[in-house]
Design a protein around this motif. Structure first.
Motif, PDB file in Angstrom:
ATOM      1  N   UNK A  86      15.120  26.404  42.822  1.00 45.81           N
ATOM      2  CA  UNK A  86      14.296  25.329  42.265  1.00 45.81           C
ATOM      3  C   UNK A  86      15.050  23.996  42.124  1.00 45.81           C
ATOM      4  N   UNK A  87      16.289  23.992  41.599  1.00 45.73           N
ATOM      5  CA  UNK A  87      16.984  22.692  41.482  1.00 45.73           C
ATOM      6  C   UNK A  87      17.188  22.007  42.835  1.00 45.73           C
ATOM      7  N   UNK A 142      13.859  20.476  43.846  1.00 46.89           N
ATOM      8  CA  UNK A 142      13.639  19.236  43.074  1.00 46.89           C
ATOM      9  C   UNK A 142      14.418  18.084  43.720  1.00 46.89           C
ATOM     10  N   UNK A 181      12.925  17.073  47.256  1.00 42.77           N
ATOM     11  CA  UNK A 181      11.641  16.373  47.139  1.00 42.77           C
ATOM     12  C   UNK A 181      11.848  14.941  46.645  1.00 42.77           C
ATOM     13  N   UNK A 182      12.739  14.790  45.669  1.00 42.13           N
ATOM     14  CA  UNK A 182      13.010  13.457  45.118  1.00 42.13           C
ATOM     15  C   UNK A 182      13.638  12.543  46.181  1.00 42.13           C
ATOM     16  N   UNK A 203      11.176  11.482  48.897  1.00 42.11           N
ATOM     17  CA  UNK A 203      10.265  10.449  48.391  1.00 42.11           C
ATOM     18  C   UNK A 203      10.964   9.083  48.353  1.00 42.11           C
ATOM     19  N   UNK A 204      12.188   9.076  47.836  1.00 44.47           N
ATOM     20  CA  UNK A 204      12.911   7.803  47.711  1.00 44.47           C
ATOM     21  C   UNK A 204      13.200   7.187  49.087  1.00 44.47           C
ATOM     22  N   UNK A 255       9.889   5.764  50.465  1.00 40.22           N
ATOM     23  CA  UNK A 255       9.440   4.558  49.767  1.00 40.22           C
ATOM     24  C   UNK A 255      10.347   3.369  50.080  1.00 40.22           C
ATOM     25  N   UNK A 282      22.922   0.993  36.927  1.00 33.44           N
ATOM     26  CA  UNK A 282      23.360   1.630  35.680  1.00 33.44           C
ATOM     27  C   UNK A 282      24.195   0.686  34.805  1.00 33.44           C
ATOM     28  N   UNK A 290      16.748   1.801  41.976  1.00 31.19           N
ATOM     29  CA  UNK A 290      17.326   3.108  41.643  1.00 31.19           C
ATOM     30  C   UNK A 290      17.184   4.156  42.751  1.00 31.19           C
ATOM     31  N   UNK A 291      16.438   3.816  43.798  1.00 30.02           N
ATOM     32  CA  UNK A 291      16.177   4.796  44.855  1.00 30.02           C
ATOM     33  C   UNK A 291      17.442   5.290  45.535  1.00 30.02           C
ATOM     34  N   UNK A 345      20.563   5.138  44.511  1.00 33.28           N
ATOM     35  CA  UNK A 345      21.499   5.887  43.655  1.00 33.28           C
ATOM     36  C   UNK A 345      21.002   7.297  43.393  1.00 33.28           C
ATOM     37  N   UNK A 346      19.670   7.473  43.305  1.00 34.24           N
ATOM     38  CA  UNK A 346      19.143   8.830  43.101  1.00 34.24           C
ATOM     39  C   UNK A 346      19.384   9.694  44.347  1.00 34.24           C
ATOM     40  N   UNK A 373      22.934  10.662  44.245  1.00 36.47           N
ATOM     41  CA  UNK A 373      23.239  11.617  43.174  1.00 36.47           C
ATOM     42  C   UNK A 373      22.809  13.036  43.550  1.00 36.47           C
ATOM     43  N   UNK A 374      21.706  13.139  44.258  1.00 31.58           N
ATOM     44  CA  UNK A 374      21.135  14.477  44.491  1.00 31.58           C
ATOM     45  C   UNK A 374      21.487  15.073  45.858  1.00 31.58           C
TER      46      UNK A 374
END
Lengths: 118, 148
Positions: B45-46, B49, B52-53, B56-57, B60, B107, B118-119, B121-122, B125-126
């Motif tokens: 699951x992580x 997550x 998917x994030x 999307x980023x 976009x 940040x 923030x796109x 950096x997310x 991060x992931x």
């Protein structure tokens, strides 16, 4: 509120409590609609005390974070307060990575958040 | 580059290569197909997550920043490869590109209340690795399956 509202809204002791219906707050049209609805609630209040509950939300994007920041700015501009609650741990991690947990007042539960308004 | 970052998908990876219009139903359909492939490949699951994030980023960024001020009918090229050991997503827009290192750090205290930025950096991060091409209109996301 519009018939196709994406929010559940109730007022409790001067606090407008908003619960998101969507599990995903990702796309721009959805986020725009949510932002517009909440902005309307802020405009209607003299001093908006707003509590946003994320209990149904599984995913959100940076665009959603941007909308929350805009909401926060509008609430502050009217001398009100915004609190967030019921955020899933995975989503809370997004707030921590972006350091937005420092910008927003985040509570574990809506009860905790409501007490903080008192 | 570490050995794990250099992992490559097997010939049996679940793949897609499509030109995507700025249409939410089409984006959602591709996102669902990607996430079903990721689930079939057994990612926890992580990981789902995170993927998917980042997907999307990346999309976009392509439609909103990559094609900013351009025709909204312009399409974005999206490829993905899903393998039990690695997920690779490539997103290419038709814009002039940008320098990802010039995006202000969201940040920093002075930037915390800015509603955008923030796109990237997310994604960083992931994902295990986020790489832009030289002109900055194409991003490759690599997510190496974490050790159990």
């Amino acid at each position: 509120m519009a018939a196709d509202s994406r929010l559940r809204v109730k007022s409790i002791e001067g606090v407008t409590q908003v619960e998101f219906i969507d599990r995903n707050i990702l796309d721009e049209a959805n986020i725009q609609a949510i932002g517009d609805e909440i902005s309307e609630l802020i405009e209607q209040a003299d001093t908006p005390n707003l509590l946003l509950s994320f209990s149904n939300v599984d995913h959100l994007s940076s665009a959603a974070l941007g909308a929350l920041i805009t909401i926060n700015n509008k609430v502050k501009a009217k001398g009100g307060a915004l609190r967030l609650a019921n955020i899933d741990p995975q989503i809370y991690e997004v707030f921590m990575i972006t350091r937005l947990n420092k910008l927003f007042e985040i509570h574990e539960t809506t009860d905790d958040a409501l007490k903080a308004f008192a | 580059m570490s050995a794990s970052n250099g992992a490559n998908p097997s010939p049996h990876a679940d793949t897609a290569n499509v030109s995507l219009p700025h249409d939410r139903d089409r984006i959602d359909a591709l996102q669902s197909a990607l996430m079903e492939a990721v689930e079939r490949a057994g990612y926890p699951k992580p990981s789902r997550f995170a993927i998917k994030l980042a997907f999307e980023e990346a999309l976009m960024n392509a439609f909103h920043h990559g094609h900013q001020g351009m025709d909204d009918d312009l399409e974005v090229r999206v490829e993905y490869e899903v393998d039990p050991s690695i997920v690779i997503i490539r997103v290419e827009d038709q814009g002039p590109g940008f320098n990802p290192d010039k995006v202000p750090d969201p940040t920093l205290d002075e930037n915390l209340a800015l509603p955008s930025g923030r796109g990237i950096m997310l994604m960083r991060a992931y994902m295990t690795e986020v790489a832009h091409n030289a002109s900055g209109n194409r991003v490759e996301l690599r997510y190496v399956r974490p050790e159990d």
